[in-house]
Write an enzyme that holds these catalytic residues in place. Structure first.
Site, PDB file in Angstrom:
ATOM      1  N   ASN A 149      16.016 -60.263 154.540  1.00  0.00           N
ATOM      2  CA  ASN A 149      15.433 -58.941 154.767  1.00  0.00           C
ATOM      3  C   ASN A 149      14.676 -58.887 156.097  1.00  0.00           C
ATOM      4  OD1 ASN A 149      14.830 -56.257 153.671  1.00  0.00           O
ATOM      5  ND2 ASN A 149      12.707 -56.958 153.541  1.00  0.00           N
ATOM      6  N   GLY A 252      18.428 -66.560 163.967  1.00  0.00           N
ATOM      7  CA  GLY A 252      19.585 -66.320 163.108  1.00  0.00           C
ATOM      8  C   GLY A 252      19.277 -66.683 161.663  1.00  0.00           C
ATOM      9  N   LYS A 430      25.931 -51.667 158.148  1.00  0.00           N
ATOM     10  CA  LYS A 430      25.605 -52.064 159.511  1.00  0.00           C
ATOM     11  C   LYS A 430      25.580 -50.874 160.462  1.00  0.00           C
ATOM     12  CE  LYS A 430      25.714 -56.353 158.149  1.00  0.00           C
ATOM     13  NZ  LYS A 430      24.413 -57.056 157.903  1.00  0.00           N
TER      14      LYS A 430
END
Length: 539
Positions: A149, A252, A430
């Site tokens: 998140n 990442g 996305k």
């Protein structure tokens, strides 16, 4: 002699290989400005990759980093990261990526080094039979659900956690996640839940979860680390006094592993008897805790399972699962790890059939073993992203942002496996086109708060193509739907919707088959209520 060395290399970088023997001798005579002892040579295979690939334009630095028996000078970076309060696990993880960079490793995975994945078990095959209530309760007591998140959704014009976007009515992604977990706790077993937040999303997320106090107890979150951006010219941390925050970047979602270890939460969960972790993205509401998959994971005794789905033409640019030829180990190849010469094979969805949904099942005890075996890290391939230190200033110094992918850990777990799941478990948001799709009736809400494809979709979500000049940011989509009064246009019988230009959708619009709506004027025009089937409309 040192100055001569630098000048010779600066004008001869295109012919580096030709100069290596001479340069090695010059370095030794020059008094070891390159950190090479008099007993060391500089093999061409070690000294030149960074120069050949344009990773380092400072000759002395390249020699220092690539020579000396391969030793990497990391002390300065370590001190910098320690000054920011980063954990030992985070520092070691970044050191692993940084060492790959200075060794001249590109992170590429050659097509010649891998084989396609042939056959995998499917969700239908492993989900036969019911999981008894007693068995479910036992498994859930040993399970934690973790949602990634950390994303702000800046690409969609947001300045808050993307999980705070409304999906159905006023319910956000976070509401759905919370309600799913609460339903499990009430009806099936006392499963734990966690969020992996970033510094940017932690406060917003905690505030939004105020309505669900049971989910914000001790250990409710792990916060993602940060790592320094690395200058392409010197391979040293970037400095940008005008905006110091720009000197750092997220590492990442591969940071999951050092974040769990460095925070102490991994050891704490193991001490509490938690054995299984299910990880997925917060913007993928199809990725719910599935009892049948959990039961399979527990019975098969594999250390790591990746949920994969069949690739289609729409997925050809995304990463895929493969088998390393040398040892038959499963691995994940992302697009950034594919050379241009291998792109055709990479995008061949009939050859490389499966992509990573980023839904992972991890045995925490095995994760601990991997970390201990590899000196405190999960060894992950480095992904190198070319950026500028200040993303708002294209003229600012060029940097590398080093990242790792969470799913790439599959190659660090001997005996790891994968399961082919259907598209119902993969519905990420996305873009605004994705958001419109899940807002519509193409997705229905189940009694236990899962979002599933409507039966009318036949197992395939509609393709939605929105004009990126108008709808790249969520504000454009909000404008499109501003007349709808929460009655989002129907897409459950639509195979493809294309919207070009500024279109206001009135309540009661139904799309069927393939529909294109075009407005060539630079003003918002309404699309009247009604059913539009296999047609092209010009407003």
């Amino acid at each position: 002699q040192r100055y001569t060395l630098c000048v010779v290399m600066a004008v001869s970088q295109q012919r580096t290989m030709r100069w290596v023997p001479l340069l090695s001798a010059l370095v030794l005579v020059a008094g070891s400005s390159a950190s090479l002892s008099s007993s060391q040579s500089m093999p061409a295979s070690r000294a030149t990759p960074a120069l050949r690939e344009g990773q380092c334009t400072n000759p002395a630095t390249c020699l220092r980093l690539n020579g000396g028996g391969g030793k990497v000078e990391f002390d300065g970076i370590r001190k910098l990261m320690e000054s920011e309060g980063l954990s030992e696990a985070a520092i070691r993880s970044f050191k692993n990526a940084y060492e790959q960079l200075v060794r001249g490793e590109s992170g590429m995975i050659a097509e010649s080094s891998i084989d396609p994945v042939k056959d995998l078990p499917t969700q239908a095959e492993v989900s036969k039979g019911q999981v008894s209530a007693e068995r479910a309760k036992e498994l859930l007591s040993k399970t934690v659900v973790l949602k990634l998140n950390g994303g702000l959704g800046t690409g969609m014009g947001l300045e808050k956690a993307k999980s705070l976007l409304a999906v159905k009515g006023k319910d956000t992604f976070l509401d759905f996640i919370a309600k799913q977990v609460m339903d499990f706790k009430k009806n099936k077993g006392d499963v734990r839940s966690m969020f992996m937040n970033s510094f940017s999303t932690s406060a917003d997320t905690k505030a939004a979860l105020g309505a669900y106090p049971a989910l914000t107890g001790d250990g409710w979150e792990v916060v993602q680390n940060k790592v320094p951006k690395i200058l392409t010219t010197s391979l040293q941390p970037a400095k940008w006094p005008a905006r110091p925050a720009c000197e750092w970047c997220p590492p990442g979602h591969g940071d999951l592993y050092p974040s769990l270890a460095g925070s102490g939460l991994l050891d704490k969960l193991l001490a509490q008897g938690v054995k299984y972790m299910f990880v997925s993205n917060s913007d993928n509401l199809g990725a719910t805790l599935d009892l049948a998959l959990l039961d399979y994971f527990a019975k098969c005794d594999q250390p790591f399972i990746m949920e994969v789905a069949e690739r289609t033409e729409a997925d050809k640019k995304g990463g895929h699962l493969a088998v390393r030829s040398s040892d038959k180990q499963l691995l994940l190849r992302e697009s950034a790890q594919c050379a241009e010469s291998d792109e055709k094979a990479f995008q061949d969805v009939t050859k490389h059939r499966f992509f990573n949904t980023n839904n992972l099942w991890i045995r925490l005890d095995r994760l601990k073993e991997v970390i201990d075996k590899h000196d405190g890290v999960v060894p992950l391939p480095m992904i190198k992203n070319d950026k500028t230190v200040d993303p708002t200033d294209g003229a600012s110094p060029k940097v590398f942002q080093l990242e790792t992918a969470m799913g790439a850990a599959i190659e660090s777990f001997p005996g790891a496996g994968a399961v082919v799941v259907d598209r119902s478990r993969f519905a990420p948001v996305k873009t605004c086109a994705d958001l419109l799709r899940v807002k519509s009736d193409a997705y229905a809400v189940t009694p236990d708060y899962r979002l599933v494809l409507a039966p009318e979709c036949g197992g395939k979500p509609p393709v939605v193509d929105l004009d990126s000049k108008v709808y790249k940011k969520v504000q454009g989509l909000d404008k499109m739907l501003s007349l709808c009064q929460d009655k989002v246009p129907s897409l459950k019988q639509c195979s493809k919707l294309v919207v070009k230009g500024k279109v206001l959708v009135e309540p009661g619009v139904v799309f069927k088959g393939e529909v294109t709506v075009t407005n060539g004027k630079d003003e918002w025009l309404p699309l009247k209520s009604g059913t539009y089937e296999n047609t092209k409309i010009a407003l």
